[in-house]
Design a protein around this motif. Structure first.
Motif, short mmCIF file in Angstrom:
data_model
loop_
_atom_site.label_atom_id
_atom_site.label_comp_id
_atom_site.label_asym_id
_atom_site.label_seq_id
_atom_site.Cartn_x
_atom_site.Cartn_y
_atom_site.Cartn_z
N HIS A 7 -12.10 6.78 -2.50
CA HIS A 7 -10.70 6.50 -2.18
C HIS A 7 -10.49 4.99 -2.12
CE1 HIS A 7 -11.31 10.53 -0.12
NE2 HIS A 7 -10.41 10.79 -1.04
N ARG A 8 -9.31 4.55 -2.47
CA ARG A 8 -8.99 3.13 -2.39
C ARG A 8 -9.20 2.60 -0.97
NH1 ARG A 8 -5.80 -0.96 -4.80
NH2 ARG A 8 -5.52 0.35 -6.64
N ASP A 9 -8.73 3.33 0.02
CA ASP A 9 -8.87 2.88 1.40
C ASP A 9 -10.34 2.74 1.79
OD1 ASP A 9 -6.16 2.80 1.68
OD2 ASP A 9 -5.99 4.62 2.88
N THR A 67 -6.10 7.76 -9.91
CA THR A 67 -4.77 7.45 -9.42
C THR A 67 -4.84 6.14 -8.64
OG1 THR A 67 -5.05 8.60 -7.31
CG2 THR A 67 -4.25 9.92 -9.17
N TYR A 68 -3.74 5.77 -8.06
CA TYR A 68 -3.73 4.58 -7.21
C TYR A 68 -4.72 4.74 -6.05
CZ TYR A 68 -2.03 1.07 -3.88
OH TYR A 68 -1.94 0.02 -2.99
N SER A 69 -4.82 5.96 -5.53
CA SER A 69 -5.65 6.21 -4.35
C SER A 69 -7.06 6.66 -4.68
CB SER A 69 -4.99 7.27 -3.45
OG SER A 69 -3.71 6.84 -3.03
N THR A 70 -7.30 7.12 -5.90
CA THR A 70 -8.62 7.61 -6.30
C THR A 70 -9.18 6.73 -7.41
OG1 THR A 70 -8.13 9.91 -5.68
CG2 THR A 70 -9.88 9.55 -7.29
N GLY A 107 2.38 1.87 -3.35
CA GLY A 107 1.49 2.01 -4.49
C GLY A 107 1.44 0.77 -5.36
N LYS A 133 0.82 -1.21 0.00
CA LYS A 133 0.00 0.00 0.00
C LYS A 133 0.86 1.26 0.00
CE LYS A 133 -3.29 2.51 2.88
NZ LYS A 133 -4.08 2.49 4.14
N GLU A 134 1.86 1.29 0.87
CA GLU A 134 2.73 2.47 0.94
C GLU A 134 3.48 2.68 -0.38
OE1 GLU A 134 6.67 4.05 3.42
OE2 GLU A 134 5.54 2.29 4.13
N CYS A 152 -15.49 11.78 -2.20
CA CYS A 152 -15.62 10.33 -2.06
C CYS A 152 -17.01 10.05 -1.51
CB CYS A 152 -14.55 9.80 -1.11
SG CYS A 152 -14.79 8.08 -0.57
#
Length: 203
Positions: free
Chosen positions: A90-92, A75-78, A31, A28-29, A63
């Motif tokens: 958000h991915r999380d 992105t990776y997070s969105t 990506g 996760k950190e 979100c």
């Protein structure tokens, strides 16, 4: 591990020309995407799968889960729902929803699309447990599956008591035909043996 710099990294990017390795907790950190479906592939940030849908969020888009702003692009997070193409998260946030929803009911929180949404989330590295929703664990809704089984007449006349009944005749227990949440012995409500349907006072 290219993320933390420590030894013991056992996961290597699946791209044949890439030799980057990482620890699973570091994914996760860094990506990285790890797919929890066969053949269980993993990718570094440079070779991770991307969502194919061509769409960008409107300015100020939030979100749908946490109501905090998302980035201005995928992105990776969105991430975005591939079905309705308008739900951003958000991915999380979607990972947390997947953990609680489980495989059986995981879907887009807005359009409720199941198959297309689930398959894309799996490809994008969202882990979805193969179980039911967490809020139904430990028998939380067990009582909802139990059939009402007592006489609720003001004065129950059955010698065996409110919780007992016979399979037919005056002491057969009839449930309310509308709510099924109340019941009565035929005789306790003055019903003839030929009566097969009864409605409680509440309904």
């Amino acid at each position: 591990c290219f993320v933390c710099g420590q030894t013991g990294a056992t996961i290597t990017c699946c791209d044949t020309d890439c030799d980057l390795s990482f620890h699973l907790p570091c994914a996760k950190e860094g990506g990285c995407v790890t797919q929890f479906i066969p053949p269980y592939r993993a990718f570094c940030p440079a070779h991770s799968p991307e969502q194919a849908v061509e769409v960008t969020p409107e300015p100020g888009t939030q979100c749908l889960i946490c109501m905090e702003p998302v980035e201005d692009r995928k992105t990776y997070s969105t991430m975005v729902c591939p079905a309705c193409k308008s739900t951003w998260f958000h991915r999380d946030c979607i990972q947390n929803q997947a953990i609680h929803s489980g495989f059986s009911i995981f879907c887009c929180p807005h359009c409720q699309n199941e198959y297309r949404f689930l398959m894309e989330m799996l490809i994008m590295g969202i882990r979805i447990p193969r179980r039911g929703p967490s809020w139904e664990e430990d028998g939380a809704y067990e009582q909802l599956y139990e059939r009402h089984s007592c006489c609720d007449a003001a004065a129950c006349l059955f010698p065996g008591g409110r919780d007992e009944a016979e399979e037919e005749g005056p002491w057969e227990l009839l449930l309310c035909c509308s709510c099924a949440a109340e019941g009565t012995h035929r005789h306790c409500s003055g019903l003839r043996d030929s009566i097969t349907s009864w409605e409680c006072d509440s309904c």
